[in-house]
Write a protein that holds these residues in place. Structure first.
Motif, mmCIF file in Angstrom:
data_model
loop_
_atom_site.group_PDB
_atom_site.id
_atom_site.type_symbol
_atom_site.label_atom_id
_atom_site.label_comp_id
_atom_site.label_asym_id
_atom_site.label_seq_id
_atom_site.Cartn_x
_atom_site.Cartn_y
_atom_site.Cartn_z
ATOM 1 N N LEU A 281 -6.345 -16.404 4.686
ATOM 2 C CA LEU A 281 -5.019 -16.486 5.304
ATOM 3 C C LEU A 281 -3.954 -16.877 4.282
ATOM 4 O O LEU A 281 -2.821 -16.406 4.350
ATOM 5 C CB LEU A 281 -5.027 -17.488 6.459
ATOM 6 N N ALA A 282 -4.311 -17.714 3.331
ATOM 7 C CA ALA A 282 -3.355 -18.160 2.315
ATOM 8 C C ALA A 282 -3.121 -17.098 1.245
ATOM 9 O O ALA A 282 -2.002 -16.937 0.761
ATOM 10 C CB ALA A 282 -3.849 -19.454 1.668
ATOM 11 N N GLU A 283 -4.157 -16.368 0.891
ATOM 12 C CA GLU A 283 -4.042 -15.391 -0.191
ATOM 13 C C GLU A 283 -3.700 -14.000 0.299
ATOM 14 O O GLU A 283 -3.302 -13.147 -0.485
ATOM 15 C CB GLU A 283 -5.345 -15.362 -0.995
ATOM 16 N N GLY A 284 -3.884 -13.748 1.559
ATOM 17 C CA GLY A 284 -3.609 -12.435 2.126
ATOM 18 C C GLY A 284 -4.894 -11.751 2.537
ATOM 19 O O GLY A 284 -5.711 -11.413 1.695
ATOM 20 N N ILE A 285 -5.076 -11.592 3.827
ATOM 21 C CA ILE A 285 -6.271 -10.915 4.332
ATOM 22 C C ILE A 285 -6.109 -9.426 4.061
ATOM 23 O O ILE A 285 -5.136 -8.806 4.477
ATOM 24 C CB ILE A 285 -6.453 -11.169 5.844
ATOM 25 N N VAL A 286 -7.059 -8.858 3.361
ATOM 26 C CA VAL A 286 -6.994 -7.437 3.046
ATOM 27 C C VAL A 286 -8.150 -6.665 3.668
ATOM 28 O O VAL A 286 -8.289 -5.484 3.455
ATOM 29 C CB VAL A 286 -6.960 -7.187 1.513
ATOM 30 N N SER A 287 -8.980 -7.363 4.427
ATOM 31 C CA SER A 287 -10.059 -6.680 5.128
ATOM 32 C C SER A 287 -9.731 -6.698 6.615
ATOM 33 O O SER A 287 -8.596 -6.880 6.987
ATOM 34 C CB SER A 287 -11.390 -7.368 4.846
ATOM 35 N N GLY A 288 -10.716 -6.558 7.416
ATOM 36 C CA GLY A 288 -10.464 -6.509 8.849
ATOM 37 C C GLY A 288 -10.575 -5.061 9.290
ATOM 38 O O GLY A 288 -11.326 -4.293 8.711
ATOM 39 N N HIS A 289 -9.795 -4.678 10.264
ATOM 40 C CA HIS A 289 -9.832 -3.275 10.655
ATOM 41 C C HIS A 289 -9.075 -2.465 9.603
ATOM 42 O O HIS A 289 -8.202 -2.983 8.903
ATOM 43 C CB HIS A 289 -9.310 -3.076 12.082
ATOM 44 N N PRO A 290 -9.402 -1.173 9.435
ATOM 45 C CA PRO A 290 -8.885 -0.378 8.321
ATOM 46 C C PRO A 290 -7.355 -0.326 8.201
ATOM 47 O O PRO A 290 -6.833 -0.277 7.091
ATOM 48 C CB PRO A 290 -9.441 1.020 8.577
ATOM 49 N N ASP A 291 -6.644 -0.340 9.288
ATOM 50 C CA ASP A 291 -5.178 -0.230 9.213
ATOM 51 C C ASP A 291 -4.478 -1.584 9.372
ATOM 52 O O ASP A 291 -3.290 -1.655 9.668
ATOM 53 C CB ASP A 291 -4.653 0.771 10.237
ATOM 54 N N MET A 292 -5.226 -2.667 9.120
ATOM 55 C CA MET A 292 -4.652 -4.009 9.255
ATOM 56 C C MET A 292 -3.653 -4.282 8.128
ATOM 57 O O MET A 292 -3.960 -4.076 6.953
ATOM 58 C CB MET A 292 -5.766 -5.058 9.210
ATOM 59 N N PRO A 293 -2.450 -4.742 8.480
ATOM 60 C CA PRO A 293 -1.486 -5.096 7.434
ATOM 61 C C PRO A 293 -1.949 -6.342 6.677
ATOM 62 O O PRO A 293 -2.782 -7.104 7.166
ATOM 63 C CB PRO A 293 -0.187 -5.385 8.196
ATOM 64 N N ILE A 294 -1.391 -6.559 5.496
ATOM 65 C CA ILE A 294 -1.734 -7.742 4.705
ATOM 66 C C ILE A 294 -0.788 -8.874 5.085
ATOM 67 O O ILE A 294 0.429 -8.705 5.085
ATOM 68 C CB ILE A 294 -1.621 -7.446 3.194
ATOM 69 N N PHE A 295 -1.371 -10.016 5.436
ATOM 70 C CA PHE A 295 -0.606 -11.206 5.774
ATOM 71 C C PHE A 295 -0.962 -12.314 4.794
ATOM 72 O O PHE A 295 -2.122 -12.438 4.415
ATOM 73 C CB PHE A 295 -0.947 -11.709 7.183
ATOM 74 N N ALA A 296 0.014 -13.116 4.406
ATOM 75 C CA ALA A 296 -0.229 -14.319 3.608
ATOM 76 C C ALA A 296 0.618 -15.433 4.204
ATOM 77 O O ALA A 296 1.806 -15.242 4.466
ATOM 78 C CB ALA A 296 0.127 -14.089 2.149
ATOM 79 N N PHE A 297 0.010 -16.582 4.454
ATOM 80 C CA PHE A 297 0.679 -17.709 5.092
ATOM 81 C C PHE A 297 0.690 -18.911 4.157
ATOM 82 O O PHE A 297 -0.185 -19.055 3.315
ATOM 83 C CB PHE A 297 -0.044 -18.078 6.392
ATOM 84 N N ASN A 298 1.674 -19.799 4.350
ATOM 85 C CA ASN A 298 1.701 -21.035 3.560
ATOM 86 C C ASN A 298 0.634 -21.994 4.090
ATOM 87 O O ASN A 298 0.066 -21.782 5.164
ATOM 88 C CB ASN A 298 3.107 -21.665 3.553
ATOM 89 N N ALA A 299 0.368 -23.045 3.332
ATOM 90 C CA ALA A 299 -0.722 -23.973 3.663
ATOM 91 C C ALA A 299 -0.560 -24.610 5.042
ATOM 92 O O ALA A 299 -1.530 -24.764 5.785
ATOM 93 C CB ALA A 299 -0.827 -25.059 2.587
ATOM 94 N N HIS A 300 0.647 -24.980 5.404
ATOM 95 C CA HIS A 300 0.893 -25.605 6.704
ATOM 96 C C HIS A 300 0.606 -24.608 7.831
ATOM 97 O O HIS A 300 -0.006 -24.960 8.846
ATOM 98 C CB HIS A 300 2.343 -26.102 6.756
#
Length: 116
Positions: free
Chosen positions: A78-97
């Motif tokens: 979640l912090a670094e950016g999820i790049v897996s998941g379902h094939p068309d999943m967008p990349i998300f990156a969140f701060n520590a909080h």
């Protein structure tokens, strides 16, 4: 004297609870924040609550994540950016909080405890 000890015991318990209450409130606030974050970012594909189907066929309901791995293991992704998941999943990156809030929310909705 028993009444006096009872009153003192009650006062002590109230005093101690005054420290616990803010911690519980913070945890509830973090869980609520996590719910808002997953609603805003994930709900178009995933079922994000304790029931219902995911709108996207390949997106697992969040309440079942613990059947595959400990939910806390998602923190780094979640912090670094999820790049897996379902094939068309967008990349998300969140701060520590935000990561902490999302993890607390996800843990609160799991069908079963995470594996060790």
């Amino acid at each position: 004297m028993p009444g006096r000890l009872g009153l003192q015991g009650f006062a002590l318990a109230a005093f101690l609870l005054s420290f616990a209450a803010p911690a519980v409130a913070v945890e509830k606030d973090m869980t609520a924040k996590g719910e808002v974050l997953v609603k805003e970012n994930c709900a178009r594909c995933h079922a994000i609550g304790k029931e219902g189907d995911s709108p996207h066929e390949d997106a697992p309901p969040f309440r079942t994540l613990s059947s595959k791995y400990p939910v806390g293991d998602l923190a780094e992704s979640l912090a670094e950016g999820i790049v897996s998941g379902h094939p068309d999943m967008p990349i998300f990156a969140f701060n520590a909080h935000d990561v902490e809030a999302i993890i607390q929310y996800l843990e609160s909705i799991q069908d079963s405890p995470s594996p060790r």
